[in-house]
Write a protein that holds these residues in place. Structure first.
Motif, PDB file in Angstrom:
ATOM      1  N   ASP A 120       0.854  -1.179   0.000  1.00  0.00           N
ATOM      2  CA  ASP A 120       0.000   0.000   0.000  1.00  0.00           C
ATOM      3  C   ASP A 120       0.895   1.235   0.000  1.00  0.00           C
ATOM      4  O   ASP A 120       1.275   1.751   1.058  1.00  0.00           O
ATOM      5  CB  ASP A 120      -0.913  -0.011   1.222  1.00  0.00           C
ATOM      6  CG  ASP A 120      -1.951   1.115   1.194  1.00  0.00           C
ATOM      7  OD1 ASP A 120      -1.765   2.066   0.424  1.00  0.00           O
ATOM      8  OD2 ASP A 120      -2.928   1.031   1.959  1.00  0.00           O
ATOM      9  N   THR A 121       1.247   1.737  -1.181  1.00  0.00           N
ATOM     10  CA  THR A 121       2.184   2.862  -1.267  1.00  0.00           C
ATOM     11  C   THR A 121       1.565   4.167  -0.757  1.00  0.00           C
ATOM     12  O   THR A 121       2.290   5.041  -0.281  1.00  0.00           O
ATOM     13  CB  THR A 121       2.681   3.040  -2.711  1.00  0.00           C
ATOM     14  OG1 THR A 121       1.557   3.177  -3.595  1.00  0.00           O
ATOM     15  CG2 THR A 121       3.512   1.843  -3.144  1.00  0.00           C
ATOM     16  N   ALA A 122       0.257   4.309  -0.860  1.00  0.00           N
ATOM     17  CA  ALA A 122      -0.394   5.512  -0.332  1.00  0.00           C
ATOM     18  C   ALA A 122      -0.203   5.580   1.188  1.00  0.00           C
ATOM     19  O   ALA A 122       0.084   6.649   1.740  1.00  0.00           O
ATOM     20  CB  ALA A 122      -1.877   5.511  -0.673  1.00  0.00           C
ATOM     21  N   GLN A 123      -0.336   4.430   1.842  1.00  0.00           N
ATOM     22  CA  GLN A 123      -0.139   4.384   3.291  1.00  0.00           C
ATOM     23  C   GLN A 123       1.325   4.626   3.645  1.00  0.00           C
ATOM     24  O   GLN A 123       1.639   5.314   4.620  1.00  0.00           O
ATOM     25  CB  GLN A 123      -0.583   3.025   3.838  1.00  0.00           C
ATOM     26  CG  GLN A 123      -0.493   2.930   5.358  1.00  0.00           C
ATOM     27  CD  GLN A 123      -0.879   1.545   5.851  1.00  0.00           C
ATOM     28  OE1 GLN A 123      -0.291   0.542   5.445  1.00  0.00           O
ATOM     29  NE2 GLN A 123      -1.878   1.498   6.735  1.00  0.00           N
ATOM     30  N   ILE A 124       2.233   4.085   2.826  1.00  0.00           N
ATOM     31  CA  ILE A 124       3.667   4.283   3.054  1.00  0.00           C
ATOM     32  C   ILE A 124       4.020   5.765   2.954  1.00  0.00           C
ATOM     33  O   ILE A 124       4.746   6.302   3.789  1.00  0.00           O
ATOM     34  CB  ILE A 124       4.488   3.456   2.037  1.00  0.00           C
ATOM     35  CG1 ILE A 124       4.358   1.957   2.347  1.00  0.00           C
ATOM     36  CG2 ILE A 124       5.956   3.881   2.035  1.00  0.00           C
ATOM     37  CD1 ILE A 124       4.964   1.051   1.305  1.00  0.00           C
ATOM     38  N   GLU A 178       1.990   8.259   3.410  1.00  0.00           N
ATOM     39  CA  GLU A 178       1.382   8.944   4.548  1.00  0.00           C
ATOM     40  C   GLU A 178       2.256   8.815   5.790  1.00  0.00           C
ATOM     41  O   GLU A 178       2.445   9.772   6.535  1.00  0.00           O
ATOM     42  CB  GLU A 178      -0.009   8.369   4.815  1.00  0.00           C
ATOM     43  CG  GLU A 178      -0.752   9.079   5.938  1.00  0.00           C
ATOM     44  CD  GLU A 178      -2.138   8.507   6.174  1.00  0.00           C
ATOM     45  OE1 GLU A 178      -2.808   8.948   7.137  1.00  0.00           O
ATOM     46  OE2 GLU A 178      -2.567   7.624   5.391  1.00  0.00           O
ATOM     47  N   GLN A 179       2.811   7.623   5.999  1.00  0.00           N
ATOM     48  CA  GLN A 179       3.683   7.409   7.153  1.00  0.00           C
ATOM     49  C   GLN A 179       4.954   8.251   7.052  1.00  0.00           C
ATOM     50  O   GLN A 179       5.519   8.670   8.074  1.00  0.00           O
ATOM     51  CB  GLN A 179       4.048   5.923   7.261  1.00  0.00           C
ATOM     52  CG  GLN A 179       2.888   5.030   7.667  1.00  0.00           C
ATOM     53  CD  GLN A 179       3.261   3.550   7.646  1.00  0.00           C
ATOM     54  OE1 GLN A 179       4.286   3.164   7.094  1.00  0.00           O
ATOM     55  NE2 GLN A 179       2.424   2.735   8.261  1.00  0.00           N
ATOM     56  N   THR A 187       0.467  12.218  -1.467  1.00  0.00           N
ATOM     57  CA  THR A 187       0.371  11.582  -2.789  1.00  0.00           C
ATOM     58  C   THR A 187       0.123  12.616  -3.877  1.00  0.00           C
ATOM     59  O   THR A 187       0.483  12.396  -5.037  1.00  0.00           O
ATOM     60  CB  THR A 187      -0.769  10.544  -2.808  1.00  0.00           C
ATOM     61  OG1 THR A 187      -1.999  11.192  -2.407  1.00  0.00           O
ATOM     62  CG2 THR A 187      -0.476   9.393  -1.854  1.00  0.00           C
ATOM     63  N   GLN A 235       9.243  -2.532   5.621  1.00  0.00           N
ATOM     64  CA  GLN A 235       8.091  -3.282   5.113  1.00  0.00           C
ATOM     65  C   GLN A 235       8.518  -4.404   4.174  1.00  0.00           C
ATOM     66  O   GLN A 235       7.862  -5.453   4.121  1.00  0.00           O
ATOM     67  CB  GLN A 235       7.116  -2.335   4.415  1.00  0.00           C
ATOM     68  CG  GLN A 235       6.408  -1.384   5.362  1.00  0.00           C
ATOM     69  CD  GLN A 235       4.999  -1.044   4.911  1.00  0.00           C
ATOM     70  OE1 GLN A 235       4.439  -1.656   4.004  1.00  0.00           O
ATOM     71  NE2 GLN A 235       4.409  -0.059   5.553  1.00  0.00           N
TER      72      GLN A 235
END
Length: 344
Positions: free
Chosen positions: A35-39, A41-42, A47, A72
């Protein structure tokens, strides 16, 4: 601003990273279904910034992205080799090579380690008269520039730290195609990067191989604690004119930055000589000033609560609107929009 109020010295940024390298770093993660969007965000990277080709992120944000991806994937080479470089590999490597006698021995040990860990890239050191040449061989088809740049950053950053000085790279020849934008690579490594070459070659002075190792256990802990941010901050050539000028600019408030004519007098050079030498190093005096202001603005917008007017004043813009226009020209987004995108 009243003359009796001292100018506040801005906290200059350590630099920024092109959004193109953020996209590159995410490719393997996307291919693995993460999940690159979550990555992002972290890592506190919006994005939406991916849509602006001129956008940049702070070194600290990119370093955080580096750590999250490595964690990850349990791979410090970010899924770009058939065999993962397991988490902790670089820590083990750096601890091992600091006991080498000199840079030559350390470099040979680094290559031996990477050749054992990675399957797709094999490195060896060759001596050609007064030049040392790092030659890389691919198991299959050439990879993206980002893969070789990551490999070289791990290796070059480590030997620069071991030597406690920049190991100057004179030229890089790569078999891969040129990326859309390689400016950050040229800034980090060297100006002379050639693509679609017959073989991968990284060229530097053979004299560097005799440099004694200057690090030990007491300095190693700080090196590991600062990794990967210390690898991303370029080891500049202290003898380059651009490095000398940049160091001077960082010591004073932008309001006190000299005009080129005054700088030429201070350096006992002609303006034409300064311009010619900076051009040879791939930069101009105005670009040096712009880069410092841009990177510092990005840092302040994403990490401080200072108003746009305050940031504008600290960076010596005539007014907030001038700051707005310059920032949008540099990054493709307005300073207010950038703050909204990068502030949690």
């Amino acid at each position: 601003m009243p003359l009796d109020i001292p100018l506040q010295q801005p906290q200059y940024s350590k630099g920024t990273i092109s959004i193109a390298l953020v996209r590159e770093a995410l490719i393997a993660a996307e291919n693995k279904g993460l999940d690159t969007a979550q990555i992002l965000e972290q890592a506190n990277i919006s994005t939406e910034l991916l849509q602006s080709d001129k956008a940049r992120v702070s070194v600290s944000a990119y370093a955080q992205l580096w750590i999250i991806l490595a964690d990850q994937m349990n791979d410090e080479f970010f899924g770009m080799d058939q065999h993962p470089m397991r988490r902790g590999s670089y820590q083990l490597l750096s601890r091992m090579v600091m006991h080498a006698e000199n840079i030559k021995q350390a470099l040979q040990q680094i290559l031996q380690f990477l050749n054992m860990v990675l399957d797709d890239i094999h490195g060896r050191l060759a001596l050609e008269k007064d030049q040392a040449v790092l030659i890389l061989e691919d198991r299959a088809e050439p990879k993206r520039m980002f893969s070789y740049a990551t490999y070289l950053m791990l290796l070059h950053g480590l030997i620069c730290w071991l030597a406690e000085q920049r190991i100057v790279i004179h030229a890089i020849h790569l078999k891969c195609e040129a990326p859309v934008d390689d400016l950050d690579y040229k800034i980090r490594f060297c100006k002379k990067i050639y693509y679609q070459a017959a073989e991968h070659r990284i060229v530097f002075d053979a004299d560097c191989l005799a440099i004694k190792i200057k690090q030990d256990q007491s300095t190693w802990h700080q090196f590991i604690q600062d990794t990967p941010q210390n690898l991303l901050i370029r080891f500049t050539n202290p003898h380059a004119l651009s490095s000398r000028i940049r160091k001077h600019l960082l010591q004073v408030h932008p309001a006190d930055w000299m005009e080129l004519s005054a700088l030429a007098q201070r350096l006992n050079m002609s303006e034409a000589t300064i311009q010619r030498r900076l051009k040879q190093e791939g930069v101009s005096y105005q670009q040096l000033k712009n880069d410092i202001r841009r990177d510092t603005a990005i840092e302040l917008l994403s990490k401080s609560e200072k108003s746009l007017l305050t940031i504008s004043d600290e960076l010596n813009f005539q007014d907030a609107s001038a700051f707005h226009r310059a920032f949008k020209k540099w990054t493709g987004v307005s300073p207010g929009a950038y703050r909204n995108l990068t502030t949690p």
